[in-house]
Scaffold this active site. Sequence first.
Site, mmCIF file in Angstrom:
data_model
loop_
_atom_site.group_PDB
_atom_site.id
_atom_site.type_symbol
_atom_site.label_atom_id
_atom_site.label_comp_id
_atom_site.label_asym_id
_atom_site.label_seq_id
_atom_site.Cartn_x
_atom_site.Cartn_y
_atom_site.Cartn_z
ATOM 1 N N SER A 10 0.853 -1.201 0.000
ATOM 2 C CA SER A 10 0.000 0.000 0.000
ATOM 3 C C SER A 10 0.881 1.239 0.000
ATOM 4 O O SER A 10 1.628 1.482 0.962
ATOM 5 C CB SER A 10 -0.896 0.016 1.234
ATOM 6 O OG SER A 10 -1.455 1.316 1.367
ATOM 7 N N HIS A 35 -1.091 -1.421 -4.324
ATOM 8 C CA HIS A 35 -2.348 -1.113 -3.635
ATOM 9 C C HIS A 35 -2.454 0.395 -3.423
ATOM 10 O O HIS A 35 -1.573 1.018 -2.835
ATOM 11 C CB HIS A 35 -2.388 -1.838 -2.292
ATOM 12 C CG HIS A 35 -3.695 -1.772 -1.578
ATOM 13 N ND1 HIS A 35 -4.764 -2.601 -1.890
ATOM 14 C CD2 HIS A 35 -4.134 -0.975 -0.576
ATOM 15 C CE1 HIS A 35 -5.783 -2.326 -1.096
ATOM 16 N NE2 HIS A 35 -5.431 -1.332 -0.285
ATOM 17 N N ASP A 37 -4.814 3.323 -1.904
ATOM 18 C CA ASP A 37 -5.904 3.608 -0.973
ATOM 19 C C ASP A 37 -6.495 4.976 -1.261
ATOM 20 O O ASP A 37 -5.858 6.009 -1.041
ATOM 21 C CB ASP A 37 -5.381 3.552 0.467
ATOM 22 C CG ASP A 37 -5.133 2.127 0.920
ATOM 23 O OD1 ASP A 37 -6.071 1.304 0.820
ATOM 24 O OD2 ASP A 37 -4.011 1.832 1.364
ATOM 25 N N MET A 39 -9.233 7.674 -0.340
ATOM 26 C CA MET A 39 -10.082 8.076 0.789
ATOM 27 C C MET A 39 -10.637 9.471 0.544
ATOM 28 O O MET A 39 -9.930 10.337 0.014
ATOM 29 C CB MET A 39 -9.261 8.076 2.080
ATOM 30 C CG MET A 39 -8.553 6.755 2.351
ATOM 31 S SD MET A 39 -7.731 6.765 3.949
ATOM 32 C CE MET A 39 -6.861 5.183 3.884
ATOM 33 N N HIS A 68 -8.309 0.565 -4.037
ATOM 34 C CA HIS A 68 -9.247 0.356 -2.934
ATOM 35 C C HIS A 68 -9.987 1.671 -2.677
ATOM 36 O O HIS A 68 -9.422 2.612 -2.133
ATOM 37 C CB HIS A 68 -8.430 -0.100 -1.707
ATOM 38 C CG HIS A 68 -9.218 -0.259 -0.453
ATOM 39 N ND1 HIS A 68 -8.611 -0.477 0.772
ATOM 40 C CD2 HIS A 68 -10.551 -0.253 -0.218
ATOM 41 C CE1 HIS A 68 -9.552 -0.578 1.698
ATOM 42 N NE2 HIS A 68 -10.729 -0.444 1.136
ATOM 43 N N MET A 70 -12.306 3.924 -0.807
ATOM 44 C CA MET A 70 -12.994 4.201 0.462
ATOM 45 C C MET A 70 -13.681 5.550 0.289
ATOM 46 O O MET A 70 -13.337 6.555 0.917
ATOM 47 C CB MET A 70 -11.972 4.226 1.605
ATOM 48 C CG MET A 70 -11.469 2.832 1.964
ATOM 49 S SD MET A 70 -9.939 2.834 2.907
ATOM 50 C CE MET A 70 -8.754 2.928 1.560
ATOM 51 N N MET A 139 -10.883 -6.465 5.351
ATOM 52 C CA MET A 139 -10.193 -5.466 6.162
ATOM 53 C C MET A 139 -9.924 -6.051 7.548
ATOM 54 O O MET A 139 -10.852 -6.470 8.245
ATOM 55 C CB MET A 139 -11.045 -4.202 6.314
ATOM 56 C CG MET A 139 -11.269 -3.401 5.038
ATOM 57 S SD MET A 139 -9.769 -2.845 4.236
ATOM 58 C CE MET A 139 -9.003 -1.835 5.510
ATOM 59 N N ASP A 177 -6.148 -6.849 4.243
ATOM 60 C CA ASP A 177 -5.615 -5.478 4.281
ATOM 61 C C ASP A 177 -5.718 -4.909 5.694
ATOM 62 O O ASP A 177 -6.817 -4.767 6.215
ATOM 63 C CB ASP A 177 -6.443 -4.628 3.303
ATOM 64 C CG ASP A 177 -5.956 -3.194 3.179
ATOM 65 O OD1 ASP A 177 -4.916 -2.852 3.768
ATOM 66 O OD2 ASP A 177 -6.636 -2.420 2.469
#
Length: 227
Positions: A10, A35, A37, A39, A68, A70, A139, A177
């Site tokens: 990540s 990966h 992330d 957000m 990913h 979020m 998660m 993760d």
Amino acid sequence: MPNNILISPSILSADFADLGAEVRAIDAAGADMIHIDVMDGHYVPNLTIGPMVVKALKPHTEKPFDVHLMIAPADPLIQAFIDAGADYVSVHPDAGPHLHRTLQAIKAGGAKAGLVLNPGTHPDVVDPVIDELDLILVMSVNPGFGGQSFISSQLDKIKILADKIKASGRDIILEVDGGVNPVTSQQCIAAGATALVAGSAVFKGTGSYSENIAALRHQSMATSKVA
Ligand code: DX5
Ligand code: ZN
């Protein structure tokens, strides 16, 4: 037990002032996927990376981008991330009103579809949509931040999901993760995980990126020799 565990570092824990070099470094160090992330400061209390950054990073590696999301709602931004270079797009089931449609949109857009289960999400959430899935992401921390401690109660969920994938007969990656380190990675692999995300353990671990990635795979290699 699988002996080819995929490692997806990540970049949340990478040096954001030098992300291109960081992506090249983890590629050279043996990462299988990257990966990313995403957000939004709304679904989770943190704000990170948008499609423009994903697009800027794409020329730095040929490894698949494991994005990913979020964010809520997810639907309006899915195509932007695919156009930017996302190979896998994973969404949380509570990030929009129509999960099945969201997964179909990811695939219609040209990416592989993933579903993310928070620590409080029941594993049965995958049942009605398993035919649409290429990846399930468990998660093992609550989403929003790197560097949190692994929540061991999620190991039972990994086992349940591994069984569901087997029963489906489909080729679905089972990824974990959050708080994955050389110890918890082995617990995840034993429970049936086939891919591991790691931020702190790769970028802030004790060794080189290559050593840190190898440490996450270590037991799986030893196990495969025994098997
Ligand atoms: C948390 C993110 C994770 C995080 C993992 O919301 O989804 O990918 O970066 O970081 P570590 O490996 O440090 O727990
Ligand atoms: Zn993540």
